[in-house]
Write a protein that holds these residues in place. Structure first.
Motif, mmCIF file in Angstrom:
data_model
loop_
_atom_site.group_PDB
_atom_site.id
_atom_site.type_symbol
_atom_site.label_atom_id
_atom_site.label_comp_id
_atom_site.label_asym_id
_atom_site.label_seq_id
_atom_site.Cartn_x
_atom_site.Cartn_y
_atom_site.Cartn_z
ATOM 1 N N VAL A 351 39.799 151.598 61.557
ATOM 2 C CA VAL A 351 39.412 151.440 60.355
ATOM 3 C C VAL A 351 39.453 152.697 59.407
ATOM 4 O O VAL A 351 39.970 152.344 57.995
ATOM 5 N N VAL A 352 39.113 153.899 59.792
ATOM 6 C CA VAL A 352 39.377 155.055 58.946
ATOM 7 C C VAL A 352 40.846 155.175 58.538
ATOM 8 O O VAL A 352 41.172 155.712 57.354
ATOM 9 N N ALA A 353 41.541 155.123 59.620
ATOM 10 C CA ALA A 353 42.793 155.637 59.410
ATOM 11 C C ALA A 353 43.666 154.561 58.449
ATOM 12 O O ALA A 353 44.281 154.811 57.415
ATOM 13 N N LEU A 354 43.360 153.328 58.465
ATOM 14 C CA LEU A 354 43.794 152.593 57.607
ATOM 15 C C LEU A 354 43.256 152.751 56.267
ATOM 16 O O LEU A 354 44.023 152.449 55.279
ATOM 17 N N ARG A 355 42.171 153.033 55.906
ATOM 18 C CA ARG A 355 41.437 153.213 54.721
ATOM 19 C C ARG A 355 42.310 154.484 53.972
ATOM 20 O O ARG A 355 42.482 153.970 52.690
ATOM 21 N N TYR A 356 42.719 155.306 54.701
ATOM 22 C CA TYR A 356 43.344 156.476 53.943
ATOM 23 C C TYR A 356 44.775 156.456 54.310
ATOM 24 O O TYR A 356 45.583 157.368 53.739
ATOM 25 N N GLY A 357 45.573 155.390 54.662
ATOM 26 C CA GLY A 357 47.012 155.180 54.934
ATOM 27 C C GLY A 357 47.499 156.403 56.039
ATOM 28 O O GLY A 357 48.568 156.999 55.975
ATOM 29 N N ALA A 358 46.594 156.730 56.984
ATOM 30 C CA ALA A 358 46.928 157.677 57.984
ATOM 31 C C ALA A 358 47.656 157.100 59.178
ATOM 32 O O ALA A 358 47.521 155.674 59.439
ATOM 33 N N THR A 359 48.157 157.908 59.966
ATOM 34 C CA THR A 359 49.127 157.497 61.214
ATOM 35 C C THR A 359 48.085 157.095 62.368
ATOM 36 O O THR A 359 48.536 156.403 63.256
ATOM 37 N N GLY A 360 47.039 157.869 62.487
ATOM 38 C CA GLY A 360 46.390 157.856 63.652
ATOM 39 C C GLY A 360 46.775 158.588 64.912
ATOM 40 O O GLY A 360 46.459 158.669 65.692
ATOM 41 N N ARG A 361 47.958 159.450 64.523
ATOM 42 C CA ARG A 361 48.564 160.232 65.508
ATOM 43 C C ARG A 361 47.813 161.634 65.583
ATOM 44 O O ARG A 361 47.251 162.070 64.670
ATOM 45 N N PRO A 362 48.088 162.338 66.715
ATOM 46 C CA PRO A 362 47.421 163.611 66.635
ATOM 47 C C PRO A 362 47.958 164.545 65.749
ATOM 48 O O PRO A 362 48.989 164.597 65.344
ATOM 49 N N LEU A 363 46.781 165.448 65.206
ATOM 50 C CA LEU A 363 47.235 166.359 64.295
ATOM 51 C C LEU A 363 47.911 167.553 64.704
ATOM 52 O O LEU A 363 48.979 168.271 64.147
ATOM 53 N N THR A 364 47.755 167.903 66.040
ATOM 54 C CA THR A 364 48.425 168.817 66.775
ATOM 55 C C THR A 364 50.092 168.695 66.557
ATOM 56 O O THR A 364 50.372 167.599 66.846
ATOM 57 N N GLY A 365 50.561 169.604 65.951
ATOM 58 C CA GLY A 365 52.136 169.726 66.007
ATOM 59 C C GLY A 365 52.580 168.871 64.878
ATOM 60 O O GLY A 365 53.890 168.833 64.682
ATOM 61 N N ALA A 366 51.673 168.233 64.045
ATOM 62 C CA ALA A 366 52.296 167.666 62.797
ATOM 63 C C ALA A 366 52.626 168.510 61.739
ATOM 64 O O ALA A 366 51.761 169.834 61.563
#
Length: 374
Positions: A351-366
């Protein structure tokens, strides 16, 4: 400021002056967004936060100075990261944050008192304050309501009307941020910067299916600030005793309840609909309606096989592919969840990821920004 309205409303009720620091604007990876606030009263009690800890001490002192008279009653201060002095007060994350600090005397600023009262009671309202412009205008405020009416004054009729119109538009969108208007109320001339803070009732989370997973999702939804309803047609399962943290528990066929709420205007574009029944006689008529609505999220629990069978039934019901593409099913992000609590976490994360248009993938390495630009 309106994000801590409940406590500030109590202070106003006691006639206590206080100073409030509000995030005006941010850049880079600043941890809090415009509208986040820290307030300090005469006893030194502090509520709220403007930075998640990075500059709280310095902002606290600015509030104390504004309250005591040792500093100006209204001031804007910028905090950023300093490579030259690693021990300087600043944002270690590398962002930039502008803070509006203002002394509030309840007897002098009744429009702010009324704005805090409205926000504390869950009423939709916006407050617009002059954050940049001539010194004699700094801190002046308007309370703007959903019908466009307003209280207070920025010192000039045309200016008030222009500011109220801008604030009303932001309130309708549920947005908080800065806007610029001309000092004479036009769109040109000497500019004034307004900080407009919108307070709207919490978004709704409708949980269909009174199962053990629903109880965990209710807790997650409340944690995220949602107004949570549990709905199920089976009275033996849909009881307040099983869902004590829900705002309401409704015994009704899910699609009938959704129809009634839509007709009453109680389902807006921020709404989250979670279908946990995974029973076709409940799911299909409910999802047929839900997927036609302009809501933020529609998710349905079930296995991949159940999902495919559900899609076939929805196609038979006449739902177009564009609507089916909006369905988040199987519900939640892939966290390997097993327990109701883990499953609720995976749903809340989606729900949070969709609200902000985020991928839901780990931040590590991004290498993308942690906070997407709105």
């Amino acid at each position: 400021m309106l994000d801590i309205a409940t406590e500030l409303h109590r202070w106003c009720g006691r006639g206590r002056p206080f100073a409030v620091a509000t995030v005006l604007a941010t850049g880079g990876s600043a941890p809090r967004q415009p509208g986040a606030a820290l307030a300090v009263d005469g006893d030194g009690t502090a509520v709220g936060s403007v930075s998640g800890g990075c500059v709280e001490g310095a902002v606290y002192e600015l509030c104390r100075e504004a309250l005591s008279g040792d500093g100006p009653p209204t001031v804007v201060q910028r905090f950023g990261y300093s490579d030259e002095d690693a021990f300087a007060v600043g944002l270690t994350c590398g962002g930039v944050i502008d803070i509006l600090v203002q002394r509030i005397d309840p007897g002098v600023r009744p429009e702010i008192v009324r704005a805090l009262a409205a926000a504390a009671s869950g009423e939709a309202a916006a407050v617009a304050r002059i954050a940049a412009g001539p010194a004699e205008l700094l801190g002046r405020a308007l309370l703007v309501r959903t019908d466009g009416s307003y209280d207070g004054s920025l010192g000039d009729g045309p200016r008030d009307r222009t500011a109220a119109g801008q604030a009303h538009a932001m309130l309708a969108a549920g947005r908080t941020g800065t806007v610029q208007i001309g000092a004479d109320g036009s769109r040109c001339g000497q500019p004034l910067t307004l900080l407009v803070e919108s307070s709207v009732p919490p978004p709704r989370m409708l949980v269909f299916g009174a199962i053990d997973f629903a109880a965990a999702l209710v807790r997650a939804g409340k944690f995220l600030g949602y107004d949570v309803t549990v709905c199920d047609a089976r009275p033996v399962f849909a009881t307040a005793g099983r869902f004590p943290e829900a705002d309401r528990v409704v015994v009704e066929w899910p699609h009938r309840y959704l129809d009634a709420e839509v007709a009453a205007g109680r389902v807006d574009p921020r709404a989250v609909l979670c279908v946990l029944t995974h029973d076709a006689k409940f799911d299909v008529p409910l999802l047929e309606r839900a997927l036609r609505l302009p809501v933020a999220y529609v998710g349905a629990m079930g296995s991949r096989r159940t999902h495919l069978q559900r899609l076939d039934r929805l196609r038979e019901a006449g739902l177009p592919e564009a609507a089916l593409d909006r369905l988040r099913s199987p519900i939640g992000l892939d966290l390997g969840a097993r327990t109701p609590e883990e499953t609720a976490l995976s749903i809340a994360a989606e729900v949070v990821a969709l609200r902000y248009g985020a991928t839901g993938r780990p931040l590590t390495g991004a290498h993308t920004p942690i906070h997407a630009v709105a």
